[in-house]
Design a protein around this motif. Structure first.
Motif, PDB file in Angstrom:
ATOM      1  N   ILE A  93       0.862  -1.181   0.000  1.00 44.80           N
ATOM      2  CA  ILE A  93       0.000   0.000   0.000  1.00 44.80           C
ATOM      3  C   ILE A  93       0.901   1.236   0.000  1.00 44.80           C
ATOM      4  O   ILE A  93       1.740   1.408   0.884  1.00 44.80           O
ATOM      5  CB  ILE A  93      -0.938  -0.009   1.227  1.00 44.80           C
ATOM      6  CG1 ILE A  93      -1.907  -1.193   1.123  1.00 44.80           C
ATOM      7  CG2 ILE A  93      -1.699   1.303   1.339  1.00 44.80           C
ATOM      8  CD1 ILE A  93      -2.765  -1.403   2.364  1.00 44.80           C
ATOM      9  N   ALA A  94       0.728   2.090  -1.008  1.00 44.46           N
ATOM     10  CA  ALA A  94       1.580   3.276  -1.141  1.00 44.46           C
ATOM     11  C   ALA A  94       1.313   4.272  -0.014  1.00 44.46           C
ATOM     12  O   ALA A  94       2.229   4.931   0.474  1.00 44.46           O
ATOM     13  CB  ALA A  94       1.348   3.937  -2.498  1.00 44.46           C
ATOM     14  N   LEU A  95       0.041   4.377   0.406  1.00 43.93           N
ATOM     15  CA  LEU A  95      -0.330   5.377   1.402  1.00 43.93           C
ATOM     16  C   LEU A  95      -1.633   4.987   2.090  1.00 43.93           C
ATOM     17  O   LEU A  95      -2.561   4.527   1.427  1.00 43.93           O
ATOM     18  CB  LEU A  95      -0.527   6.743   0.707  1.00 43.93           C
ATOM     19  CG  LEU A  95      -1.146   7.883   1.525  1.00 43.93           C
ATOM     20  CD1 LEU A  95      -0.214   8.372   2.623  1.00 43.93           C
ATOM     21  CD2 LEU A  95      -1.527   9.067   0.606  1.00 43.93           C
ATOM     22  N   VAL A  96      -1.666   5.171   3.416  1.00 42.27           N
ATOM     23  CA  VAL A  96      -2.948   5.163   4.130  1.00 42.27           C
ATOM     24  C   VAL A  96      -3.132   6.559   4.706  1.00 42.27           C
ATOM     25  O   VAL A  96      -2.282   7.050   5.456  1.00 42.27           O
ATOM     26  CB  VAL A  96      -3.006   4.111   5.263  1.00 42.27           C
ATOM     27  CG1 VAL A  96      -4.417   4.102   5.875  1.00 42.27           C
ATOM     28  CG2 VAL A  96      -2.657   2.723   4.753  1.00 42.27           C
ATOM     29  N   VAL A  97      -4.239   7.192   4.321  1.00 40.24           N
ATOM     30  CA  VAL A  97      -4.516   8.554   4.757  1.00 40.24           C
ATOM     31  C   VAL A  97      -5.903   8.579   5.381  1.00 40.24           C
ATOM     32  O   VAL A  97      -6.783   7.810   4.991  1.00 40.24           O
ATOM     33  CB  VAL A  97      -4.416   9.548   3.562  1.00 40.24           C
ATOM     34  CG1 VAL A  97      -5.341   9.155   2.420  1.00 40.24           C
ATOM     35  CG2 VAL A  97      -4.705  10.991   3.997  1.00 40.24           C
ATOM     36  N   GLY A  98      -6.095   9.450   6.367  1.00 41.60           N
ATOM     37  CA  GLY A  98      -7.436   9.576   6.942  1.00 41.60           C
ATOM     38  C   GLY A  98      -7.500  10.763   7.876  1.00 41.60           C
ATOM     39  O   GLY A  98      -6.481  11.211   8.410  1.00 41.60           O
ATOM     40  N   TRP A  99      -8.716  11.265   8.044  1.00 42.18           N
ATOM     41  CA  TRP A  99      -8.967  12.409   8.918  1.00 42.18           C
ATOM     42  C   TRP A  99      -9.658  11.926  10.185  1.00 42.18           C
ATOM     43  O   TRP A  99     -10.532  11.068  10.135  1.00 42.18           O
ATOM     44  CB  TRP A  99      -9.851  13.432   8.205  1.00 42.18           C
ATOM     45  CG  TRP A  99     -10.347  14.543   9.082  1.00 42.18           C
ATOM     46  CD1 TRP A  99      -9.578  15.515   9.659  1.00 42.18           C
ATOM     47  CD2 TRP A  99     -11.696  14.802   9.491  1.00 42.18           C
ATOM     48  NE1 TRP A  99     -10.372  16.366  10.404  1.00 42.18           N
ATOM     49  CE2 TRP A  99     -11.674  15.947  10.317  1.00 42.18           C
ATOM     50  CE3 TRP A  99     -12.916  14.179   9.232  1.00 42.18           C
ATOM     51  CZ2 TRP A  99     -12.833  16.488  10.882  1.00 42.18           C
ATOM     52  CZ3 TRP A  99     -14.070  14.711   9.803  1.00 42.18           C
ATOM     53  CH2 TRP A  99     -14.022  15.852  10.615  1.00 42.18           C
ATOM     54  N   SER A 100      -9.267  12.486  11.339  1.00 33.57           N
ATOM     55  CA  SER A 100      -9.948  12.225  12.603  1.00 33.57           C
ATOM     56  C   SER A 100      -9.890  10.728  12.933  1.00 33.57           C
ATOM     57  O   SER A 100      -8.806  10.161  13.000  1.00 33.57           O
ATOM     58  CB  SER A 100     -11.382  12.771  12.516  1.00 33.57           C
ATOM     59  OG  SER A 100     -11.977  12.835  13.788  1.00 33.57           O
TER      60      SER A 100
END
Length: 337
Positions: A121-128
């Motif tokens: 997985i190149a990136l895991v992004v998330g808000w809050s």
């Protein structure tokens, strides 16, 4: 229906409870390449569904569906994935079992590996609460995750965050006289007070003092409180909200067999390149807590979003904040180990 369903079958949750016929609702953007290495996982936040993540996805942006295969899994309890509102008795409403961030990420890992055969997985992004899931991905699957970008989310529920979440939960408990056996009686009307409590925490003091709610078309703080906060919370089911609050209240990337509560060890185990992006004026996920976390992570950069939009600096509303986040993700995706 603009999303897909991944059936998990009967799952044993971290609590030991079984959730029968569990499922994840998810949406994908873009195409998986031949090497299956152009993958971005972008989990949803408390109360949000995949649609609310779409502001950060677009052609020419860091999360460009022309380049990346972006998977947005919905949080358990959000009404689309297994939730109190869509689970048959005896696990419906207030009887929905306790789900953790760890559970959510384990099920997302199954989705990614079983449905798509993805190993990187190149990136895991998330808000809050999505940011907490990004941290959990980094701690649970360091060999798979190359980069993480938690936005206004922390690696565990620190005391301040815990107090705010309990404060948001209290009106629902008060509505049934703090008798948990009566929680099944809650209705959408009971959510009005929840919105009012949250209003004081979602944005900063400076936001209110400078009257920025006017930019959103409201004449007064009172109008803003009813027009935005009451309104958005009353659209949510109280039982789903309680389930998601439970997930948030218990969040801790080390509360699992891999780390046995050793929080610092869990942070040191996140080998992914990380941009940790709190809102500089966030009142309930304070930037200082993130600073402490970032210092323990081997490849983390602490990058606060300098903004008076508080927690909502990461929510895709204010142009300058959006630009900062997009630029940062662009830079992060360019980093190589």
């Amino acid at each position: 229906m603009d999303y897909e369903i991944f059936d998990l079958g009967d799952v044993t949750l971290q609590s030991g409870a079984t959730l029968p016929d569990a499922f994840l609702a998810y949406k994908t953007y873009g195409r998986l390449n031949e090497k299956k290495d152009n993958v971005i996982v972008y989990p949803t936040a408390f109360g949000d569904q995949h649609v609310q993540n779409e502001w950060l996805i677009g052609e020419g942006m860091a999360l460009d569906p022309q380049k990346y295969f972006i998977i947005v899994p919905n949080l358990l309890g959000n009404g689309l994935s297994s939730s109190p509102t869509n689970t048959p008795p005896p696990f419906d409403k207030a009887n929905f079992p306790q789900v953790t961030v760890y559970d959510n990420v384990q099920f997302q890992h199954r989705l990614v590996t079983e449905r798509f055969g993805i190993q990187k997985i190149a990136l895991v992004v998330g808000w809050s609460l999505g940011g907490i899931q990004a941290f959990q991905w980094g701690a649970s699957y360091p060999g798979i995750v190359e980069r993480i970008a938690p936005i206004a989310g922390m690696a565990k529920t620190w005391p301040q965050t815990y107090l705010v979440l309990e404060g948001v939960r209290a009106p629902l408990l008060a509505a049934v006289g703090f008798d948990s056996s009566k929680l099944g009686q809650l209705t959408a009307a009971d959510m009005r007070a929840v919105g009012r409590v949250y209003a004081g925490w979602g944005l900063s003091q400076a936001f209110y003092r400078e009257g920025l709610y006017r930019e959103l078309g409201f004449d007064s703080v009172a109008d803003f409180m009813t027009g935005v906060w009451e309104d958005s919370f009353m659209k949510m089911d109280p039982h789903n909200v309680l389930a998601m609050l439970g997930t948030g209240i218990r969040a801790d990337i080390s509360a699992n067999p891999a780390y046995n509560g050793d929080f610092e060890k869990a942070l040191r185990s996140i080998t992914a390149h990380a941009y940790v992006m709190p809102g500089s004026t966030d009142l309930f996920c304070p930037a200082d807590d993130n600073k402490y976390e970032a210092e323990l992570m081997p490849h983390a950069v602490f990058k606060p979003i300098e903004s008076i939009w508080g927690h909502f600096a990461g929510r895709g509303i204010n142009k300058a904040d959006n630009q900062f986040i997009d630029d940062s993700l662009e830079r992060l995706l360019a980093l190589h180990h």
